[in-house]
Design an enzyme around this catalytic site. Structure first.
Site, PDB file in Angstrom:
ATOM      1  N   GLU A 256      22.245  47.660  37.177  1.00  0.00           N
ATOM      2  CA  GLU A 256      22.126  48.166  35.804  1.00  0.00           C
ATOM      3  C   GLU A 256      22.294  47.048  34.779  1.00  0.00           C
ATOM      4  OE1 GLU A 256      24.112  51.147  32.471  1.00  0.00           O
ATOM      5  OE2 GLU A 256      25.112  50.893  34.403  1.00  0.00           O
TER       6      GLU A 256
ATOM      7  N   ASP B 172      38.692  40.837  31.848  1.00  0.00           N
ATOM      8  CA  ASP B 172      38.425  40.513  30.445  1.00  0.00           C
ATOM      9  C   ASP B 172      39.750  40.172  29.777  1.00  0.00           C
ATOM     10  OD1 ASP B 172      37.545  40.306  27.841  1.00  0.00           O
ATOM     11  OD2 ASP B 172      37.016  42.413  27.608  1.00  0.00           O
TER      12      ASP B 172
ATOM     13  N   ASP C 155      41.328  38.752  26.084  1.00  0.00           N
ATOM     14  CA  ASP C 155      40.941  38.586  24.688  1.00  0.00           C
ATOM     15  C   ASP C 155      42.153  38.150  23.865  1.00  0.00           C
ATOM     16  OD1 ASP C 155      40.174  39.197  21.916  1.00  0.00           O
ATOM     17  OD2 ASP C 155      38.443  40.176  22.819  1.00  0.00           O
TER      18      ASP C 155
END
Length: 494
Positions: free
Chosen positions: A99, A168, A170
């Site tokens: 995808e 992830d 941040d």
């Protein structure tokens, strides 16, 4: 737009009615004069026109396709700067079931988010990206059917099969400990060091504790880093197993509102190793004035000493008095060493003070772990754990461009993090200028397979290909050979 936001999904039209001109603008070993960029203004970091030029000339389609197809036939390990055609197709069944999602802006300020896109080949992917010029590309899981067929399948029929284990990190999650003046999307070289500390801890744990070998790190283009674990075993992890891996690295760091953060004793070996990695960085980058100033002024060290367990108040009082003396000229590093040594001496069972002798085992553990908890509060990886838990979670594609900064999501080497400067990552304007200078100069095209090799993307892209992609595909070749041998043994075909 955050990776965790919910979106309305557009229809998948990426492989339908593609313009013939888009198919002709594939990334080629050399570039004709008709497609060369016009004179570039490097002061402009991002624009739809610059993004179109980047997708037309510099985006590494072959490298991304080779990676996400996991087909050794797509790259030649003996020649790193492979010159295969953009019409690269293989026998892989993995890539067509992958995808992709794209965020596009048909008109300025009007964002359309399109999910469940998939492509049969590198050519189809290239054509779709060059036609749509997405401001963001996200990569998702490999499904049991091509995701573009989702609307024609019975409800619930489309299921994830595999996906890289991703993380992830941040800098916005470090706001409460960033004493450099940065908050939100703003970053500086002082707080950027937190990303290097997190990467080192995570990389060590993923490799040593879980045995993963194919771990890639990327700059997010603005204020964070992304990790892709691509081992075959990692890609096959269930959602429950992914959650277990992510939770393994999770530590409750407390907050200004909730200070009930205490590590259990004895420390888990992973946490002990993390402290050994992080404490030197903490001393170098957090304590001094040129860092976050945690021990650089009387106000700052007083604030830190007040976080000691109340049972160690005598230690805090003595150090407060000593450091406040005009005769004291100890550096932040020396103050930290003095503080940790005083705490160790205080909790030693042979201690002579009445307070030390009356300490319970729980009190001793709290004082002993205070230095670890303090280091972790500032430097331990702060994961967006939900990104890692589910196979179907999307994550920004490497090599794309952040629209707010115009900077490319380039690979980062953990071992060379100290040489990585996010402010030196090229913007679209800079890259177009570099192309102009290369093509307007006297440099030879003989050794250039792709246009990105004419720019400052050459070094990070080629290092990624050589140190990560080639070993990954060599491992895939080995796995595929072993599977063929097993099948042959079952049917007796030797």
């Amino acid at each position: 737009m955050s990776d965790n936001e919910e979106h309305e999904f557009g229809d998948d039209q990426s492989t339908k009615n593609e313009d013939a001109s888009a198919k002709q603008q594939q990334q080629q070993p050399t570039t004709s004069s008709s497609t060369k960029s016009s004179a570039a203004d490097s002061s402009v970091v991002f624009s739809p026109e610059l993004l179109g030029m980047y997708y037309s000339r510099l985006f590494p389609y072959q490298m991304l396709y080779s990676w996400l197809s996991y087909d050794p036939a797509t790259i030649n390990p003996a020649k790193i700067d492979v010159t295969s055609s953009s019409k690269n197709t293989t026998n892989t069944t993995t890539f067509p079931r992958r995808e992709f999602s794209m965020t596009i802006e048909p008109t300025p300020g009007n964002e359309v988010y399109i999910r469940y896109q998939s492509f049969l080949s590198q050519e189809e992917l290239t054509s779709a990206i060059q036609k749509r010029r997405p401001t963001k590309i996200d990569i998702g899981a490999v499904f049991n059917y091509p995701p573009k067929d989702n609307k024609s399948l019975p409800s619930g029929k489309l299921q994830t099969q595999e996906r890289e284990l991703v993380f992830d990190i941040d800098l916005t999650d470090y706001d409460e400990v960033r004493n450099c003046g940065c908050t939100g999307a703003k970053i500086c070289n002082k707080c950027w060091t937190f990303m290097g500390m997190a990467m080192e801890v995570m990389d060590e744990g993923l490799r040593n504790d879980f045995g993963f070998e194919h771990v890639a790190w990327f700059y997010s283009g603005r204020r964070g880093v992304h990790c892709w674990v691509c081992d075959d075993s990692a890609r096959k992890l269930t959602n429950e197993a992914r959650s277990a891996v992510a939770t393994y690295f999770e530590v409750n760091l407390g907050s200004d509102k909730n200070k009930n953060f205490h590590l259990s004793s004895p420390l888990h070996p992973m946490l002990t190793r993390a402290y050994e990695i992080l404490e030197p960085h903490f001393v170098e980058s957090v304590l001094p004035e040129e860092g976050h100033g945690l021990l650089s002024t009387r106000a700052s060290w007083t604030k830190l000493l007040m976080t000691l367990p109340k049972q160690a108040n005598t230690v805090a009082a003595k150090l407060e008095e000593k450091w406040g003396s005009k005769k004291d000229n100890t550096t932040p590093k020396e103050k930290w060493e003095e503080l940790t040594s005083a705490l160790t001496a205080f909790i030693t069972k042979g201690g002579t003070s009445k307070a030390a002798k009356n300490l319970s085992n729980a009190d001793r553990a709290r004082i002993e772990n205070w230095s670890v908890e303090t280091v972790f509060k500032y430097t331990y990886p702060r994961l967006d754990i939900n990104v890692s838990k589910m196979q179907n979670h999307l994550l920004k594609s490497p090599f794309c461009v952040h629209p707010k900064t115009g900077r490319v999501c380039v690979p980062i080497e953990v071992s060379n993090f100290d040489k990585f400067d996010p402010f030196q990552v090229p913007t679209l304007g800079q890259l177009m200028k570099e192309l102009d200078e290369f093509e307007g100069g006297e440099m030879s095209d003989n050794d250039v397979a792709f246009d990105w090799q004419k720019t400052s993307l050459k070094e990070p892209f080629e290092k990624f290909q050589k140190s990560f992609l080639v070993p990954l595909l060599n491992e895939e070749r080995k796995i595929q050979r072993e599977e063929r041998e097993k099948r042959a043994a079952i049917v007796g075909d030797f």
